[in-house]
Structures are given as structure tokens and as C-alpha cells.
Write an enzyme that holds these catalytic residues in place. Structure first.
Site, short mmCIF file in Angstrom:
data_model
loop_
_atom_site.label_atom_id
_atom_site.label_comp_id
_atom_site.label_asym_id
_atom_site.label_seq_id
_atom_site.Cartn_x
_atom_site.Cartn_y
_atom_site.Cartn_z
N ARG A 47 -5.77 1.92 18.16
CA ARG A 47 -5.51 0.47 18.04
C ARG A 47 -5.08 -0.16 19.36
O ARG A 47 -5.07 -1.39 19.46
CB ARG A 47 -4.47 0.21 16.93
CG ARG A 47 -5.06 0.41 15.55
CD ARG A 47 -4.06 0.13 14.42
NE ARG A 47 -4.73 0.27 13.13
CZ ARG A 47 -4.08 0.42 11.97
NH1 ARG A 47 -2.75 0.44 11.95
NH2 ARG A 47 -4.76 0.53 10.84
N LYS A 81 0.83 -1.21 0.00
CA LYS A 81 0.00 0.00 0.00
C LYS A 81 0.87 1.26 0.00
O LYS A 81 0.63 2.19 -0.78
CB LYS A 81 -0.93 -0.04 1.22
CG LYS A 81 -1.80 1.19 1.39
CD LYS A 81 -2.99 0.92 2.29
CE LYS A 81 -2.69 0.88 3.76
NZ LYS A 81 -2.37 2.19 4.37
N ASP A 118 2.30 -1.18 11.98
CA ASP A 118 0.98 -1.60 11.46
C ASP A 118 0.70 -3.07 11.75
O ASP A 118 -0.43 -3.53 11.58
CB ASP A 118 0.90 -1.33 9.95
CG ASP A 118 0.98 0.16 9.64
OD1 ASP A 118 0.67 0.97 10.54
OD2 ASP A 118 1.35 0.51 8.51
O1 SPQ Z 1 -2.48 5.48 5.38
P1 SPQ Z 1 -2.82 5.17 6.79
O2 SPQ Z 1 -4.31 5.23 6.99
O3 SPQ Z 1 -2.11 6.04 7.78
O4 SPQ Z 1 -2.36 3.65 7.03
C1 SPQ Z 1 -1.61 2.94 8.02
C2 SPQ Z 1 -2.13 1.46 7.96
O5 SPQ Z 1 -2.32 0.78 8.97
O6 SPQ Z 1 -2.30 1.02 6.82
C3 SPQ Z 1 -1.72 3.51 9.44
F1 SPQ Z 1 -2.83 3.48 9.99
O7 SPQ Z 1 -0.22 2.85 7.66
C4 SPQ Z 1 0.71 3.95 7.69
C5 SPQ Z 1 1.79 3.66 8.73
O8 SPQ Z 1 1.26 3.46 10.00
C6 SPQ Z 1 1.32 4.06 6.32
C7 SPQ Z 1 2.60 4.84 6.29
C8 SPQ Z 1 3.16 5.28 5.00
O9 SPQ Z 1 2.78 4.73 3.94
O10 SPQ Z 1 4.02 6.17 5.02
C9 SPQ Z 1 3.32 5.12 7.45
C10 SPQ Z 1 2.84 4.76 8.80
O11 SPQ Z 1 2.27 5.91 9.39
P2 SPQ Z 1 3.13 7.00 10.20
O12 SPQ Z 1 2.11 7.90 10.82
O13 SPQ Z 1 3.90 6.23 11.21
O14 SPQ Z 1 3.97 7.71 9.25
#
Ligand code: SPQ
Length: 428
Positions: free
Chosen positions: A347, A23, A316
Site C-alpha cells: 500500500r 469486518k 487500514d
Molecule cells: O483481513 P486483511 O486482508 O488482513 O484486512 C486488512 C484490511 O485492510 O481490511 C489488512 F489488509 O485489515 C486487517 C488489519 O490491517 C484486519 C485486522 C484484524 O481484523 O485483526 C488487523 C490488521 O492487520 P494486522 O496484520 O495489523 O494484524
């Protein structure tokens, strides 16, 4: 709201699968393709709701994008050809879309308004708004810019040296994307290393990014040249099957072509540390992102302590690691993970609440959870609360729970893994 009823799996899970494209990498491929000159081709794209939201936002900005399943072509004309959107940009449930897109809009000289669903409306945006304002962007939002809708009028950015207050790849990426439009060199210091997909992909598009330890720096005004991106399987999606294969007796699973970026593989280290029988084969480092096949066999687990700098590289996967911990002998302590409170749901609270309904013994704490194992799980009516990772974790829990499990709001999984239930069914 969809409901899914699932039963215990009696003789384990077996088979060989691939999981959908990563993703995080899929989002970035669309965004950088939209900023580049020429035709970018993406194979292995994740056609889940979050990444489709990214495509739809960039179409509203005037980019010609053709998508058919996991194949995408982006016909980029360079950032200067992006145009003011006529309507609000809707990111749906996707935190990555709103935060990275804000970084790009910060560099563009027009007005845009972004919002998402009720979960996005609760997620903090000050973390990106603060550095983007420092770079010169005009951004507003509810409560001083912390919550959506966000309005952005960008342009005339200058470089900054910025120390991230939280370890977040989304904040780091928003700043790096904005720095493409800024005069001078921008530097970001991370408290802990986070996923580096943006840095790797910028390199693939011809941008020079310097990475030393926890410091990333980049000169502004570099141009992007279209390229071809192969997206490996998402280790965060594979994680559900790695744990399923470990905790469901008599199981043997192979998951092919899984992304093995070292800033994402904390789940593998933790499962091995807990006693899982897991091996990586056919490793390849020949493209932008490394990948491998992972084989897992049912194993007995024991409790461990998880905290410190490994947290950002498995953040995640914590919901599914907690499920594994309910099946481990002894106590598992998860700490330094307060970021879990600001994901699609809180979470920490939701994982504990829903798994405890099935008979687990989990105590939520300020920055993690304490899990007492090993507990026998029993079927119950549980709820994803609109969080894809909670929905899939509960579905894996159902495979070892006595009786029937009903998962409410099961449609949430479409965000990152539309075929999840079919894949799970195919392994029984
Ligand atoms: O996109 P979203 O909703 O934030 O998705 C999540 C997930 O569980 O799929 C978090 F809820 O993943 C983020 C991850 O936690 C995706 C991501 C990225 O693609 O850069 C980074 C992480 O978030 P963060 O806040 O630590 O930068």
C-alpha cells in the site's frame, strides 16, 4: 475485471448514511460462535467477500451456519465437534481469515490445508506460524512455512509467553485463539496496542481475558457460551466518507452507528489534527463495542506528521488519509508504517503510484510516504490492483478530480463494502 467510470461531484456530498458492519468484528463473531456451545446470533454482520470466506471455511469444518444478509445464526457444538475438512479451506482475499483460523486449527487434532488468492499467496505467515509452532502445532507451508498453502496438524498445545515482533492484531488473535486449547496461561506482549476485538468478544462469550497495558493473558481450556453480537458500522469503511465529506467542497455528511473502539479511531484524531470539522454524537458504550454517529463538514486541511503508536490504530485508513493529505496545505509525513507493504498490496507503493497518476505529489519511503499538498487532482485511468481499500480511495479521489476517472479492477471493493458505489452515488 470490472471497470468503473466516475466524474467529479460539483456541489459536494450530502446526506445521512450507515456503513456495513465491521469486518474485523464480523469475522470474530463467526469464529467464536463456531467454538461456542449453543446458538449465537449476529446482527449487523458484514456480508462482504472476506467474511463470507470465513463462513464457508467454518461450514467445511462442520458448523451449521445460516446467513441472510447481515443476519447470521451459528449453531455451535463446541470446538470438540469441529471435524477434518474434506477439501482445501479457501480464504479468498482475507488475511484475517487465514491468520485467525490457523490459530484455531492449531488446537485441533486433525489435518487441514488452507490457501487463498494470489494476494494471500504473497502475504507473510511466519508471524503466526512461529508462535503456533512454539505452542506445539505442526505447520508447514512454502519457504519454511512463510507462504500459503499452509498445512496444519494441531492438538496437544501448551501455553507460551510471547513478545510480538510486529504490532499485529491478527498475530495476537491467532495466539489467543490457540491458547483456548492449551494447558496453562498464555501471555502476549504487544510492541504497540492493536485492535482488541478478539479480547472483547472472548469476554462476551464468557472467557476471562486479562489486559494490562500492552500485555494480554488468558488461561487455556475455558469454554465459550453462545451469545448475541451486534456489529457496529465499520470505521474503516466510514473513513472513506469522512474524508470525502472533508475534501469535497460544500459537503455535510452524517454516518450513523459507527464503531468507536479506541483501538480503531486514529483516523478521527488525525483528521481533526489536520483541521477537519468533525463531531461525534449519540455515543454509546452499552454493548461489547462502543459506537456513535459522526458528522463531518467540508473543511480546509493542513499537513501533519503521523507516526509512532497511532499507526496500528489507523493502519487500514492510511490510503484514504493520504488522499486527504493531497488536499492539505503543506507537507504530510507518514512514518513507522512499513506494515503497509504486506497488506492486500504494497500500500505504500500502490497508493503513491495511483494517486500520482491523478496529479498528486507523493514520495514513497521505506516506512511510509511524504505527501506534498495541496494538489489539484485530475481524472485518469487508475487501478485498484485488487485491493479494496485502494479501489474505494480512488473512487473518493474521483469526486474532486477534474474530468473522468476510470477505476480498473473495481470489483475488489466487494471484499469489505459491496454497496459502496451505490452509497456514494446516493450522496450526490
Ligand atoms: O483481513 P486483511 O486482508 O488482513 O484486512 C486488512 C484490511 O485492510 O481490511 C489488512 F489488509 O485489515 C486487517 C488489519 O490491517 C484486519 C485486522 C484484524 O481484523 O485483526 C488487523 C490488521 O492487520 P494486522 O496484520 O495489523 O494484524
Amino acid at each position: 475485471m470490472a471497470k468503473k467510470t466516475l466524474s467529479k461531484v460539483e456541489h459536494g456530498l450530502s446526506g445521512t448514511i450507515t456503513v456495513p458492519g465491521d469486518k474485523s468484528i464480523s469475522h470474530r463473531a463467526i469464529m467464536l460462535g463456531a467454538l461456542a456451545n449453543g446458538k449465537t446470533t449476529v446482527r449487523g454482520f458484514l456480508p462482504g467477500e472476506d467474511c463470507l470466506s470465513t463462513i464457508s471455511c467454518f461450514r467445511q469444518l462442520g458448523v451449521d451456519i445460516h446467513q441472510e444478509g447481515s443476519y447470521v445464526e451459528i449453531h455451535g457444538n463446541g470446538a470438540e465437534h469441529l471435524r477434518e475438512p474434506k477439501a482445501v479451506l479457501d480464504v479468498g482475499n482475507s488475511g484475517t481469515t487465514i491468520r485467525l483460523l490457523s490459530g484455531i486449527l492449531a488446537g485441533l487434532g486433525f489435518y487441514a490445508c488452507i490457501q487463498g488468492d494470489s494476494s494471500i499467496a504473497k502475504r507473510p505467515m511466519k508471524r503466526i506460524v512461529d508462535p503456533l509452532r512454539l505452542m506445539g502445532a505442526n505447520i508447514d507451508g512454502r519457504q519454511g512455512g512463510n507462504f500459503t498453502p499452509l498445512t496444519i496438524t494441531g492438538g496437544n498445545l501448551h501455553s507460551i509467553d510471547y513478545e510480538l515482533p510486529v504490532a499485529s492484531a491478527q498475530v495476537k488473535s491467532a495466539i489467543l485463539l490457540a491458547s483456548l486449547f492449551a494447558e496453562g496461561t498464555t501471555t502476549v506482549m504487544e510492541p504497540e496496542r492493536t485492535r482488541d476485538h478478539t479480547e472483547r468478544m472472548l469476554n462476551a462469550f464468557g472467557v476471562n481475558v486479562n489486559q494490562t497495558g500492552k500485555k494480554v493473558s488468558m488461561k487455556g481450556k475455558q469454554t465459550l457460551t453462545a451469545t448475541t453480537i451486534e456489529v457496529p458500522g465499520d470505521i474503516s469503511s466510514a473513513a472513506f466518507f469522512l474524508v470525502a465529506g472533508t475534501i469535497s467542497a460544500q459537503s455535510r455528511l452524517t454516518i450513523q452507528h459507527v464503531g468507536m473502539n479506541p483501538t480503531r479511531t486514529g483516523i478521527i484524531d488525525v483528521l481533526i489534527h489536520m483541521g477537519a470539522t468533525l463531531s461525534c454524537k449519540n455515543k454509546s458504550e452499552d454493548s461489547i463495542e462502543p459506537y456513535a454517529d459522526i458528522q463531518v463538514d467540508a473543511s480546509s486541511l493542513h499537513g501533519v506528521e503521523i507516526g509512532g503508536d497511532i499507526i496500528p490504530i489507523l493502519i487500514d485508513e492510511i490510503p484514504i488519509i493520504v488522499l486527504a493529505a493531497t488536499q492539505a496545505e503543506g507537507t504530510t509525513i507518514i512514518k513507522d508504517a512499513a506494515e503497509l507493504k504486506v497488506k492486500e498490496t504494497n500500500r505504500i507503493d500502490i497508493v503513491a503510484q495511483e494517486l500520482n497518476k491523478m496529479g498528486a505529489h507523493i514520495i514513497p519511503t521505506e516506512d511510509g510516504m511524504i505527501v506534498h499538498g495541496k494538489t489539484k487532482l485530475k481524472g485518469a485511468t487508475v487501478n485498484s490492483h485488487g485491493d479494496h481499500r485502494i479501489g474505494m480511495m480512488l473512487a473518493i479521489a474521483s469526486t474532486i478530480a477534474e474530468g473522468k476517472t476510470v477505476i480498473e479492477s473495481s470489483e475488489a471493493i466487494n471484499v469489505s463494502y459491496p454497496d459502496f458505489f451505490e452509497t456514494l452515488q446516493g450522496l450526490q
